[in-house]
Design an enzyme around this catalytic site. Structure first.
Site, PDB file in Angstrom:
ATOM      1  N   ASP A  68       0.840  -1.193   0.000  1.00 13.81           N
ATOM      2  CA  ASP A  68       0.000   0.000   0.000  1.00 13.81           C
ATOM      3  C   ASP A  68       0.878   1.248   0.000  1.00 13.81           C
ATOM      4  O   ASP A  68       1.831   1.347   0.789  1.00 13.81           O
ATOM      5  CB  ASP A  68      -0.904  -0.008   1.238  1.00 13.81           C
ATOM      6  CG  ASP A  68      -1.982   1.054   1.172  1.00 13.81           C
ATOM      7  OD1 ASP A  68      -3.008   0.802   0.524  1.00 13.81           O
ATOM      8  OD2 ASP A  68      -1.800   2.134   1.770  1.00 13.81           O
ATOM      9  N   ILE A  69       0.567   2.193  -0.891  1.00 13.69           N
ATOM     10  CA  ILE A  69       1.314   3.450  -0.939  1.00 13.69           C
ATOM     11  C   ILE A  69       0.908   4.306   0.257  1.00 13.69           C
ATOM     12  O   ILE A  69      -0.269   4.593   0.459  1.00 13.69           O
ATOM     13  CB  ILE A  69       1.037   4.215  -2.243  1.00 13.69           C
ATOM     14  CG1 ILE A  69       1.394   3.352  -3.453  1.00 13.69           C
ATOM     15  CG2 ILE A  69       1.830   5.521  -2.274  1.00 13.69           C
ATOM     16  CD1 ILE A  69       1.063   3.995  -4.784  1.00 13.69           C
ATOM     17  N   GLU A 112      -4.805   2.414  -4.384  1.00 12.50           N
ATOM     18  CA  GLU A 112      -3.348   2.483  -4.301  1.00 12.50           C
ATOM     19  C   GLU A 112      -2.755   1.213  -3.706  1.00 12.50           C
ATOM     20  O   GLU A 112      -1.591   1.179  -3.300  1.00 12.50           O
ATOM     21  CB  GLU A 112      -2.928   3.693  -3.453  1.00 12.50           C
ATOM     22  CG  GLU A 112      -3.200   3.570  -1.969  1.00 12.50           C
ATOM     23  CD  GLU A 112      -4.606   3.976  -1.567  1.00 12.50           C
ATOM     24  OE1 GLU A 112      -4.829   4.223  -0.369  1.00 12.50           O
ATOM     25  OE2 GLU A 112      -5.500   4.047  -2.445  1.00 12.50           O
TER      26      GLU A 112
END
Length: 208
Positions: A68-69, A112
């Site tokens: 996950d960003i 994301e």
């Protein structure tokens, strides 16, 4: 008449072949995320089940990772979705550079968040691959946005677990990475072993 029948048969064979090729291309495109060019959630769901079965049959470890960003929402909110889309494509390019084995699968899980399937990878091998990506992503400097990082959680199994359980284990490790400072890679099994994450007694925990 015979010539006309042969010509018609030939035309029909060509039409069927072209239709089959079109169907294959449509199926291929339906399994690819249009923005990033990697597998989409639909293909991931199929792949994780198939690879889990193969892992059990061949008695080889299988690593499933969720990535996950960090703070990505602020990118969209501050700079707009176009900027966010460009960042997603850039992170995907870094992933492709770090994960090149044909047997592995990179997937855009949603928003994301990405998922990665690493075949024949024990906890140590999976950690090396995922950490290489995390460190490469850490150096990513997108104009206007600045340096962004990735949080990663993964699990390793060699039994045919329910897909939901596999994802849940990787998700728990990802949640731990984000909760404990972000920009780090954690393995579900090691977190269980250290007592950081508690599991139900019915859930089998494997060590390699």
């Amino acid at each position: 008449l015979e010539y006309a029948v042969d010509a018609r048969t030939y035309e029909l064979e060509i039409a069927i072949r072209e239709l089959n090729e079109a169907n294959h291309e449509l199926e291929r495109k339906s399994a690819i995320d249009a923005l990033t060019g990697v597998a989409n959630r639909r293909l991931y769901d199929k792949s994780v089940l198939a690879e889990a079965r193969r892992s059990r049959r061949e008695k080889t470890p299988l690593a499933i990772a969720m990535l996950d960003i960090d703070d990505f929402k602020s990118v969209n909110d501050t700079y707009g979705h176009q900027c966010g889309d460009e960042a997603l494509k850039h992170f995907t390019a870094i992933l492709k550079e770090c994960i090149k084995r044909p047997s592995d699968t990179i997937c855009r899980y949603g928003g994301e968040e990405f998922a990665v399937i690493l075949t024949d990878a024990n906890p140590g091998a999976a950690y090396e691959i995922l950490e290489r990506f995390r460190k490469s992503a850490e150096l990513f400097n997108y104009p206007q946005v600045g340096c962004k990082t990735m949080s990663i959680g993964y699990t390793v199994t060699d039994i045919d677990k329910n897909a939901a359980l596999i994802i849940d284990e990787a998700d728990q490790a990802l949640y731990y990475s984000k909760k404990n400072g972000r920009n780090q890679t954690n393995c579900f099994l090691r977190l269980v072993d250290s007592g950081e994450i508690e599991t139900k007694e019915s859930e089998p925990i494997l060590y390699f």
